[in-house]
Design an enzyme around this catalytic site. Structure first.
Site, PDB file in Angstrom:
ATOM      1  N   GLY A  73       2.590  -1.008   4.464  1.00  0.00           N
ATOM      2  CA  GLY A  73       2.666   0.392   4.077  1.00  0.00           C
ATOM      3  C   GLY A  73       4.115   0.802   3.906  1.00  0.00           C
ATOM      4  N   GLY A  74       4.680   1.459   4.928  1.00  0.00           N
ATOM      5  CA  GLY A  74       6.015   2.053   4.854  1.00  0.00           C
ATOM      6  C   GLY A  74       7.076   1.171   4.212  1.00  0.00           C
ATOM      7  CG  ASN A  78      -1.748   1.203   1.387  1.00  0.00           C
ATOM      8  OD1 ASN A  78      -1.815   2.021   0.456  1.00  0.00           O
ATOM      9  ND2 ASN A  78      -2.404   1.357   2.524  1.00  0.00           N
ATOM     10  CD1 TRP A  79       3.498   1.154  -3.071  1.00  0.00           C
ATOM     11  CD2 TRP A  79       3.450   2.496  -4.872  1.00  0.00           C
ATOM     12  NE1 TRP A  79       4.218   0.552  -4.067  1.00  0.00           N
ATOM     13  CE2 TRP A  79       4.208   1.354  -5.184  1.00  0.00           C
ATOM     14  CE3 TRP A  79       3.277   3.469  -5.862  1.00  0.00           C
ATOM     15  CZ2 TRP A  79       4.795   1.160  -6.442  1.00  0.00           C
ATOM     16  CZ3 TRP A  79       3.856   3.283  -7.102  1.00  0.00           C
ATOM     17  CH2 TRP A  79       4.608   2.144  -7.387  1.00  0.00           C
ATOM     18  CE  LYS A  80      -0.281   3.343   4.670  1.00  0.00           C
ATOM     19  NZ  LYS A  80      -0.224   3.456   6.114  1.00  0.00           N
TER      20      LYS A  80
HETATM   21  P1  PGA Z   1       2.513   0.321   7.799  1.00  0.00           P
HETATM   22  O1  PGA Z   1       1.058   0.530   7.139  1.00  0.00           O
HETATM   23  O2  PGA Z   1       3.081  -0.958   7.236  1.00  0.00           O
HETATM   24  O3  PGA Z   1       3.299   1.533   7.384  1.00  0.00           O
HETATM   25  O4  PGA Z   1       2.312   0.228   9.268  1.00  0.00           O
HETATM   26  C1  PGA Z   1       0.192  -0.551   6.974  1.00  0.00           C
HETATM   27  C2  PGA Z   1      -1.067  -0.087   6.291  1.00  0.00           C
HETATM   28  O5  PGA Z   1      -1.458   1.061   6.446  1.00  0.00           O
HETATM   29  O6  PGA Z   1      -1.725  -0.872   5.570  1.00  0.00           O
END
Ligand code: PGA
Length: 251
Positions: free
Chosen positions: A233-234, A9-11
């Protein structure tokens, strides 16, 4: 047999040039037929580039969000039909940032799940409690409400058509993941609930864990009996780290 699914998930990250570099590197890393399903979730502006670079490869792509109507006067929104038209196979529904920053409620999230299914997309329904809800002993109550509202009136043709991501809100982007035993405990309850809701096939619905997953801890989660993958995410912004996490699903 549930094939692990590891998703990036690149956001709201990456420009077109950065996305192309990422796709090229990931394609170099990924074996022709990995035994893990890889899915990338770029921002909507980069979905056509994902199609251009990933079509025909073992890497899938999806949208981080979409509006449940097929078209219409919804300024600023992108529809489920539009993302499906760009070859997206998955749609993240109810990510905690959509819930807590943009105020999305369970009803709207349920509409997105149904619209995704109607459009041929596979929803990844995110559920998870806030820290105060966990501390108050209400984690399951919250997750159950999120599941039962979002999956009300859903007809599921087969278990592959839905993924559930358990993402405790306090673990997202904080560097502090859930304890593996807590993630397993919640995933087992979710699986039991899915069986109650969809009958025996409900047990085959894949459940991901998300929240501060990194290459160093991925194996702890991906080896758990009821966790079938990760929503990252990150750490997914770097293709080498993302691939290292995906490989943890194979060992
Ligand atoms: P994160 O995010 O790995 O940066 O904690 C996970 C997500 O939002 O799906």
């Amino acid at each position: 047999m549930r094939t692990p699914i590891v998703a990036a998930n690149w956001k709201m990250h990456k420009t077109a040039g950065e996305a192309v570099g990422y796709f090229r590197r990931l394609l170099e890393l990924v074996a022709p037929q990995p035994k893990v399903e890889l899915v990338v979730f770029p921002p909507a502006t980069l979905l056509s580039l994902a199609k251009k670079h990933l079509e025909g490869s073992p890497i899938g792509w999806g949208a981080q969000n979409a509006y449940p109507e097929p078209q219409g006067a919804f300024t600023g929104e992108v529809s489920v039909v539009q993302v499906a038209d760009l070859g997206a196979r998955y749609l993240i529904c109810g990510h905690s940032e959509r819930r807590h920053i943009f105020g999305e409620g369970d009803e709207l999230i349920g509409r997105k799940v149904r619209a995704a299914l109607d459009t041929g997309l596979v929803p990844i329904l995110c559920v998870g409690e806030l820290l105060e809800e966990r501390q108050a002993g209400r984690a399951w109550e919250v997750v159950e409400r999120q599941l039962s509202t979002a999956l009300a009136d859903v007809f599921l043709p087969s278990p592959e058509r839905l993924v559930v991501a358990y993402e405790p809100v306090w673990a997202i982007g904080t560097g502090v993941p859930a304890r593996p035993e807590d993630a397993q405990g919640m995933a087992a309850r979710i699986r039991k609930w899915l069986e109650g809701r969809f009958g025996k096939p409900g047990r085959a619905i894949r459940i991901q864990y998300g929240g501060s997953v990194k290459p160093e801890n991925a194996r702890e989660f991906l080896g758990l009996p009821d966790i079938d993958g990760a929503l990252v995410g990150g750490a997914s912004l770097d293709p080498d780290k993302f691939w290292a996490i995906a490989q943890a699903a194979l060992t």
